[in-house]
Write an enzyme that holds these catalytic residues in place. Sequence first.
Site, PDB file in Angstrom:
ATOM      1  N   ASP A  32      69.610  16.089  -0.329  1.00  0.00           N
ATOM      2  CA  ASP A  32      69.932  16.320  -1.737  1.00  0.00           C
ATOM      3  C   ASP A  32      68.738  16.957  -2.448  1.00  0.00           C
ATOM      4  OD1 ASP A  32      71.082  16.290  -4.219  1.00  0.00           O
ATOM      5  OD2 ASP A  32      71.484  14.156  -4.272  1.00  0.00           O
ATOM      6  N   ASP A  33      68.835  18.247  -2.770  1.00  0.00           N
ATOM      7  CA  ASP A  33      67.772  18.973  -3.487  1.00  0.00           C
ATOM      8  C   ASP A  33      66.560  19.289  -2.617  1.00  0.00           C
ATOM      9  OD1 ASP A  33      69.354  18.718  -5.721  1.00  0.00           O
ATOM     10  OD2 ASP A  33      67.964  17.490  -6.864  1.00  0.00           O
ATOM     11  N   CYS A  61      74.259  20.377  -7.254  1.00  0.00           N
ATOM     12  CA  CYS A  61      74.800  19.416  -6.289  1.00  0.00           C
ATOM     13  C   CYS A  61      76.315  19.470  -6.132  1.00  0.00           C
ATOM     14  CB  CYS A  61      74.394  18.004  -6.675  1.00  0.00           C
ATOM     15  SG  CYS A  61      72.604  17.740  -6.784  1.00  0.00           S
ATOM     16  N   ASP A  99      71.964  20.725  -0.070  1.00  0.00           N
ATOM     17  CA  ASP A  99      72.962  21.301  -0.974  1.00  0.00           C
ATOM     18  C   ASP A  99      72.397  22.428  -1.829  1.00  0.00           C
ATOM     19  OD1 ASP A  99      71.396  19.612  -2.504  1.00  0.00           O
ATOM     20  OD2 ASP A  99      73.052  18.389  -3.258  1.00  0.00           O
ATOM     21  N   ASN A 100      71.114  22.399  -2.117  1.00  0.00           N
ATOM     22  CA  ASN A 100      70.475  23.463  -2.894  1.00  0.00           C
ATOM     23  C   ASN A 100      68.962  23.331  -2.755  1.00  0.00           C
ATOM     24  OD1 ASN A 100      71.774  21.341  -5.199  1.00  0.00           O
ATOM     25  ND2 ASN A 100      69.556  21.591  -5.262  1.00  0.00           N
TER      26      ASN A 100
END
Length: 539
Positions: free
Chosen positions: A72-73, A108, A342-343
């Site tokens: 996540d991130d 997200c 996700d990014n």
Amino acid sequence: MEQQQQQRRRQQSCGGGSGVLSVMAGIGRGGTRRKGHTAALSLFAVLSVLFTCCVRCVDGVKPSNVVLILTDDQDVFLGGMTPMKKTKALIGEAGATFVNAFTVTPLCCPSRSSILTGQYPHNHEVRNNSLSGNCSSPLWQKGPESMALPVYLNKQKYQTFFAGKYLNQYGVGDAGSITHIPPGWDQWHALVGNSQYYNYTLSVNGKEEKHGDSYEKDYLTNLIANRSLKFLDDRSPQHPFFLMLSTPAPHSPWTAAPQYQKEFSNVKAPRDGSFDKPGKDKHWLLRQPVNPMSNSSLTFLDDAYRRRWQTLLSVDDMVEVLVKKLDSIKELDNTYIFYTSDNGYHTGQFSLPIDKRQLYEFDIRVPLLVRGPGIKPNQTLKAPVLNIDLAPTILDISGLNLSSAHMDGQSFLGQMAPSLRNASTHPFFLIEYTGEGHLTIDPACPKVGPGLSHCFPDCVCEDAYNNTYACVRTLDSQDDLQYCEFADSESFVEVYNLTTDPHQLENIVKKVDPAVLQIMNQRLIKLQSCVGDSCRGIK
């Protein structure tokens, strides 16, 4: 005897060796009796069966298993993979590392929706992290979620398991509460809401499970790992499995495991590239941060950068435990393991303290490492790959005919394993984002007015309604260009040549040949309305 039994199983799982041989023999014998084109079509059909068998039956018994690890991130542009020594060794060095992997939207919920559906945001219609932005909304559940990756895999007889963060609004009352289990999942251990490490609620197969602050029982990254191991112990060995492990790390609140809270004590966010540079020729949101940044902002982002790395050490441990488990149950050689995020993320770039949501390399590039059958070790692959390509690739591995899946992305199995598939690439692709803002003025930052959100000290805001943009990106041996249009009062345009300006310091919109701008604009228009095949065939 054992070899004979294995051979019989291999023939049965691939459609029966004797049957295939007899059909091929029939083609040869019938060459004098049939018309040439009929024989050619029959041969093509047989070769297609054999070709599919190579992918579906790598170990000769059943289709390959798949594990998708989603952080996540986690950035890749600013050193986000540095703490991942075990992951890089056990997945990257054992397979392929993609150095040009991108998210199609740097946030997200819409990004995760793209991963699950293989679609651009303009098709799955999840725009941001809010319920009104369609994040885990009833509209999402009735539409895209009902045709997502696990649904297809379940039809392919895969045993499916999910653990961790799903979508940011998952589990709230207006999104069906914790009783909602998305279709296709056999085992469901989903976090309610956004990333946490302690003191969270899970939906465990539709039932509420509350967790406290005990490291041994509750630390979410470890819980995800432990439950995946239990699933592997309890699974049916006759059918393949798909695991999606969605960790909270390295998302805020950046709570590291106790044993890692003193690691990287001397690490600071990198000061090169676009760090603390003014966004003088960029869209309005990038022109408002204080430059140079205050000492308090620098201290804040350095602390965030360090703590993010600390949380990732537990993810690195999870990868090691999982690989060892797959090896011990003799499934490692028949399992594809994907590792991605996700990014991306930024910490001080263009004087923005910490966040994502921007069109620049630090926010749209993601890590992507894959190991598995047919993938030679130590590959570094430069072809561009998008997060909407993950679902088609996994379905390709499962043996599904991809024409039956309504997806905008394409399989990149041929990129990593050319012996199994012909490779195709994206000549150019779309990045799109819909900004979030508040109708009322932030009382802490009255001077910036309404319409903004995620404002930090010194009234630096990371998002706004007019932070809505669409970009077309070209990445090949001749062109490395990015063209972006904003849906704001200025109709602002940003253009970058990343070959000569990899940090996107200069917006060259006023220097580029107008013919080039016209071509990029036309491509962008087509991409913004593309669906399925048309997303892959634009010239």
